[in-house]
Design a protein around this motif. Structure first.
Motif, PDB file in Angstrom:
ATOM      1  N   MET A 135       0.834  -1.208   0.000  1.00 54.48           N
ATOM      2  CA  MET A 135       0.000   0.000   0.000  1.00 54.48           C
ATOM      3  C   MET A 135       0.863   1.250   0.000  1.00 54.48           C
ATOM      4  N   THR A 136       0.375   2.260  -0.697  1.00 52.32           N
ATOM      5  CA  THR A 136       1.001   3.577  -0.643  1.00 52.32           C
ATOM      6  C   THR A 136       0.474   4.307   0.592  1.00 52.32           C
ATOM      7  N   ALA A 137       1.049   5.465   0.868  1.00 50.03           N
ATOM      8  CA  ALA A 137       0.605   6.260   2.020  1.00 50.03           C
ATOM      9  C   ALA A 137      -0.886   6.583   1.917  1.00 50.03           C
ATOM     10  N   ASP A 138      -1.348   6.954   0.712  1.00 50.97           N
ATOM     11  CA  ASP A 138      -2.759   7.343   0.563  1.00 50.97           C
ATOM     12  C   ASP A 138      -3.684   6.149   0.787  1.00 50.97           C
ATOM     13  N   GLU A 139      -3.291   5.004   0.227  1.00 47.08           N
ATOM     14  CA  GLU A 139      -4.126   3.802   0.410  1.00 47.08           C
ATOM     15  C   GLU A 139      -4.187   3.406   1.886  1.00 47.08           C
ATOM     16  N   LEU A 140      -3.054   3.556   2.554  1.00 44.84           N
ATOM     17  CA  LEU A 140      -2.988   3.201   3.976  1.00 44.84           C
ATOM     18  C   LEU A 140      -3.895   4.137   4.792  1.00 44.84           C
ATOM     19  N   ALA A 141      -3.857   5.426   4.453  1.00 40.18           N
ATOM     20  CA  ALA A 141      -4.669   6.418   5.177  1.00 40.18           C
ATOM     21  C   ALA A 141      -6.151   6.104   5.034  1.00 40.18           C
ATOM     22  N   GLU A 142      -6.526   5.697   3.833  1.00 42.19           N
ATOM     23  CA  GLU A 142      -7.942   5.396   3.595  1.00 42.19           C
ATOM     24  C   GLU A 142      -8.386   4.156   4.378  1.00 42.19           C
ATOM     25  N   ARG A 143      -7.505   3.144   4.396  1.00 40.92           N
ATOM     26  CA  ARG A 143      -7.878   1.880   5.048  1.00 40.92           C
ATOM     27  C   ARG A 143      -7.771   1.959   6.560  1.00 40.92           C
ATOM     28  N   PHE A 144      -6.744   2.686   7.061  1.00 35.66           N
ATOM     29  CA  PHE A 144      -6.512   2.741   8.518  1.00 35.66           C
ATOM     30  C   PHE A 144      -6.408   4.201   8.959  1.00 35.66           C
ATOM     31  N   PRO A 145      -7.547   4.861   9.148  1.00 34.73           N
ATOM     32  CA  PRO A 145      -7.500   6.293   9.465  1.00 34.73           C
ATOM     33  C   PRO A 145      -6.792   6.616  10.780  1.00 34.73           C
ATOM     34  N   ALA A 146      -6.629   5.627  11.665  1.00 35.14           N
ATOM     35  CA  ALA A 146      -5.955   5.915  12.949  1.00 35.14           C
ATOM     36  C   ALA A 146      -4.465   6.199  12.761  1.00 35.14           C
ATOM     37  N   LEU A 147      -3.877   5.703  11.673  1.00 34.19           N
ATOM     38  CA  LEU A 147      -2.424   5.811  11.500  1.00 34.19           C
ATOM     39  C   LEU A 147      -2.013   7.113  10.835  1.00 34.19           C
ATOM     40  N   ARG A 148      -0.918   7.722  11.296  1.00 32.00           N
ATOM     41  CA  ARG A 148      -0.284   8.790  10.514  1.00 32.00           C
ATOM     42  C   ARG A 148       0.376   8.131   9.305  1.00 32.00           C
ATOM     43  N   THR A 149       0.140   8.661   8.138  1.00 37.93           N
ATOM     44  CA  THR A 149       0.689   8.025   6.933  1.00 37.93           C
ATOM     45  C   THR A 149       1.482   8.996   6.056  1.00 37.93           C
ATOM     46  N   ASP A 150       1.472  10.307   6.406  1.00 35.36           N
ATOM     47  CA  ASP A 150       2.097  11.270   5.484  1.00 35.36           C
ATOM     48  C   ASP A 150       3.608  11.087   5.356  1.00 35.36           C
ATOM     49  N   ASP A 151       4.211  10.317   6.244  1.00 33.27           N
ATOM     50  CA  ASP A 151       5.658  10.087   6.167  1.00 33.27           C
ATOM     51  C   ASP A 151       5.988   8.672   5.671  1.00 33.27           C
ATOM     52  N   VAL A 152       4.969   7.951   5.183  1.00 28.40           N
ATOM     53  CA  VAL A 152       5.173   6.537   4.835  1.00 28.40           C
ATOM     54  C   VAL A 152       5.597   6.403   3.374  1.00 28.40           C
ATOM     55  N   ALA A 153       6.689   5.668   3.131  1.00 27.31           N
ATOM     56  CA  ALA A 153       7.131   5.405   1.752  1.00 27.31           C
ATOM     57  C   ALA A 153       6.399   4.193   1.191  1.00 27.31           C
ATOM     58  N   VAL A 154       6.345   3.143   1.963  1.00 31.04           N
ATOM     59  CA  VAL A 154       5.655   1.927   1.513  1.00 31.04           C
ATOM     60  C   VAL A 154       5.227   1.126   2.745  1.00 31.04           C
ATOM     61  N   ALA A 155       4.108   0.403   2.571  1.00 31.71           N
ATOM     62  CA  ALA A 155       3.637  -0.454   3.667  1.00 31.71           C
ATOM     63  C   ALA A 155       3.210  -1.791   3.102  1.00 31.71           C
ATOM     64  N   GLY A 156       3.409  -2.833   3.891  1.00 35.08           N
ATOM     65  CA  GLY A 156       2.826  -4.141   3.603  1.00 35.08           C
ATOM     66  C   GLY A 156       1.672  -4.351   4.562  1.00 35.08           C
ATOM     67  N   VAL A 157       0.630  -5.010   4.102  1.00 34.25           N
ATOM     68  CA  VAL A 157      -0.535  -5.276   4.960  1.00 34.25           C
ATOM     69  C   VAL A 157      -0.880  -6.754   4.839  1.00 34.25           C
ATOM     70  N   ALA A 158      -0.841  -7.435   5.974  1.00 32.60           N
ATOM     71  CA  ALA A 158      -1.169  -8.868   5.992  1.00 32.60           C
ATOM     72  C   ALA A 158      -2.493  -9.078   6.718  1.00 32.60           C
ATOM     73  N   GLY A 159      -3.353  -9.868   6.109  1.00 33.49           N
ATOM     74  CA  GLY A 159      -4.660 -10.145   6.717  1.00 33.49           C
ATOM     75  C   GLY A 159      -4.642 -11.388   7.585  1.00 33.49           C
ATOM     76  N   GLY A 160      -3.678 -12.285   7.365  1.00 33.35           N
ATOM     77  CA  GLY A 160      -3.575 -13.496   8.191  1.00 33.35           C
ATOM     78  C   GLY A 160      -2.847 -13.141   9.470  1.00 33.35           C
ATOM     79  N   ALA A 161      -3.533 -12.459  10.364  1.00 33.77           N
ATOM     80  CA  ALA A 161      -2.866 -11.885  11.530  1.00 33.77           C
ATOM     81  C   ALA A 161      -3.865 -11.652  12.651  1.00 33.77           C
ATOM     82  N   GLY A 162      -3.341 -11.553  13.854  1.00 28.63           N
ATOM     83  CA  GLY A 162      -4.189 -11.269  15.005  1.00 28.63           C
ATOM     84  C   GLY A 162      -3.350 -11.280  16.268  1.00 28.63           C
TER      85      GLY A 162
END
Ligand SMILES: Cc1cc2nc3c(=O)[nH]c(=O)nc-3n(C[C@H](O)[C@H](O)[C@H](O)COP(=O)(O)OP(=O)(O)OC[C@H]3O[C@@H](n4cnc5c(N)ncnc54)[C@H](O)[C@@H]3O)c2cc1C
Length: 393
Positions: A135-162
């Motif tokens: 995910m890009t910073a914008d995609e991350l912001a949309e999916r997880f509004p709690a996170l600050r994302t304006d400084d993010v270069a790249v993120a991985g998101v795994a759903g098999g988690a808990g």
């Protein structure tokens, strides 16, 4: 099954009496030992689980309980995926809750090395069939509004988690092991004799077994050394805290910031504070360092800008175990002697699958070549490297 033992959601009808006639000692009732004892007992082995204190009184009672299947190596991905499936299958209202929660790991703008490493990890995960999104910073912001994302270069998101409470998981599996017929001896520190495999209690009484599995966590090296066997293992200290606030999701590892966080019933749990040098498992400081919590909470507030009133509840330290190649030591050391340790900060999340595999190996199944504990002489020089960092390998 005894009256006190929890009924796990899977099990009884699935087991085969593969272990009948095998007398097996498991030394150490952490998450790994308790799981192995459960799997050995439900396959009919005559199991005794020895614990020098109470169940989960070392690393498994101090762990954060972050679990995910986002591993890039084939065997790691397979084990992590099996473990997540098993957390889901074993958990339940009467046992331990496993809360599904996406896991985000990210690198910040300007941290090209870690950003490239995350992109490389994601490619290799996809090749293993791991479901993880870039995910890009914008995609991350949309999916997880709690996170600050304006400084993010790249993120991985795994759903098999808990996440879950590691102490509760371990207590539940130890109880399920006794329910399946295992004997649990707590407050019983033991030492080893080999050939034949023998357990020696502090009072000098001994028991002989067909197989002994050592899952003594940070004490494993010392315990085996006293029996004349050297393994390549170093304990090291890490720290964590619980803070009150409202944080529903996701779990997040900020690789550039060097910390992780997850939701917790009291607010959030955050950690790292890794010390990359060998610790003494009998003498280490169990309290967090001065300044650890203030420093970490500042980093947490940066990542969760809208979370009001993040207040420290408690902080602590515990031990993880390192190996020269950052892979665990799981398998047979000598005839009748097995080990499972060296999880480099990822032992809890892999316990359901590692416990099952080592139990299977003890009862005649195959081991995991990559984790063969005899791949090292045991006297190698190596540096402790923190387990959570993102790497290209
Ligand atoms: C702060 C912190 C956060 C962590 N967070 C995570 C996380 O989020 N996810 C994750 O996967 N991992 C995490 N870890 C790592 C995780 O805790 C370990 O990898 C895992 O708990 C190891 O389990 P174990 O059963 O091998 O060892 P342990 O839980 O340490 O169990 C070993 C047991 O052996 C017993 N023992 C030792 N010597 C003897 C003896 N002579 N006789 C009898 N019994 C003996 C000990 O008392 C102990 O109960 C974290 C660790 C810490 C400290």
């Amino acid at each position: 099954m005894s009256e006190d033992a929890p009924e796990l959601a899977v099990g009884a009808d699935a087991f085969v009496e593969q272990g009948a006639g095998h007398a097996v000692a498991v030394v150490g009732a952490g998450a790994v030992g308790a799981t192995a004892a459960y799997d050995l007992a439900r396959q009919g082995a005559d199991v005794t689980l020895y614990e020098r204190g109470t169940v989960a009184n070392e690393s498994s009672g101090r762990a954060a309980g972050v679990c995910y299947d986002a591993f890039a190596g084939p065997i790691d991905a397979e084990i992590a995926s099996d473990a997540i499936e098993r957390f889901r299958a074993l958990s339940g209202d009467e046992t331990f809750p496993f809360t599904e929660c996406p896991y985000v790991w990210l690198a910040r703008e300007g941290d090209d090395r870690r950003a490239d490493a995350i992109r490389g990890q994601l490619e290799r995960m996809h090749a293993q069939g791991v479901v993880a999104l870039e995910m890009t910073a914008d995609e991350l912001a949309e999916r997880f509004p709690a996170l600050r994302t304006d400084d993010v270069a790249v993120a991985g998101v795994a759903g098999g988690a808990g996440y879950t409470d590691p102490g509760q998981y371990t207590a539940c599996l130890a109880a399920a092991a006794t329910g399946a017929g295992a004997t649990l001896e707590t407050e019983t520190p033991v030492s080893l004799e080999i050939d034949p495999a023998r357990i020696v209690r502090d009072d000098g009484t001994t028991e002989t077994y067909d197989a002994v599995l050592v899952t003594a966590g940070a004490h494993t090296k010392r315990l085996l050394a006293d029996a004349g066997i050297s393994i390549a293992l170093k304990p090291y200290r890490v720290q964590a805290l619980v803070a009150s606030c409202d944080h529903p999701e996701p779990m997040c590892y900020d690789a550039t910031g060097g910390f992780y966080l997850r939701p917790h019933p009291e607010g959030l749990l955050a950690g790292n504070g890794t010390e990359e040098w060998e610790a003494d498992p009998d003498e280490y400081d169990r309290a967090a360092n001065d300044g650890f919590a203030d420093d970490l909470l500042e980093r947490v507030r940066h990542r969760l800008p809208d979370a009001a009133d993040i207040d420290l509840e408690r902080a602590w330290a515990g031990l993880c175990t390192a190996t020269p190649d950052r892979d665990p030591l799981v398998g047979q050391l000598e005839e009748g002697l097995y080990v499972a340790t060296g999880f480099q900060g990822h032992g809890f999340m892999r316990a359901p699958a590692i416990g099952q595999r080592i139990a299977d190996q003890i009862l005649g199944g195959e081991g995991i070549d990559a984790f063969d504990p005899t791949r090292f002489d045991g006297d190698e020089e190596f540096d402790v490297v923190e387990g959570m960092g993102v790497t290209d390998d």
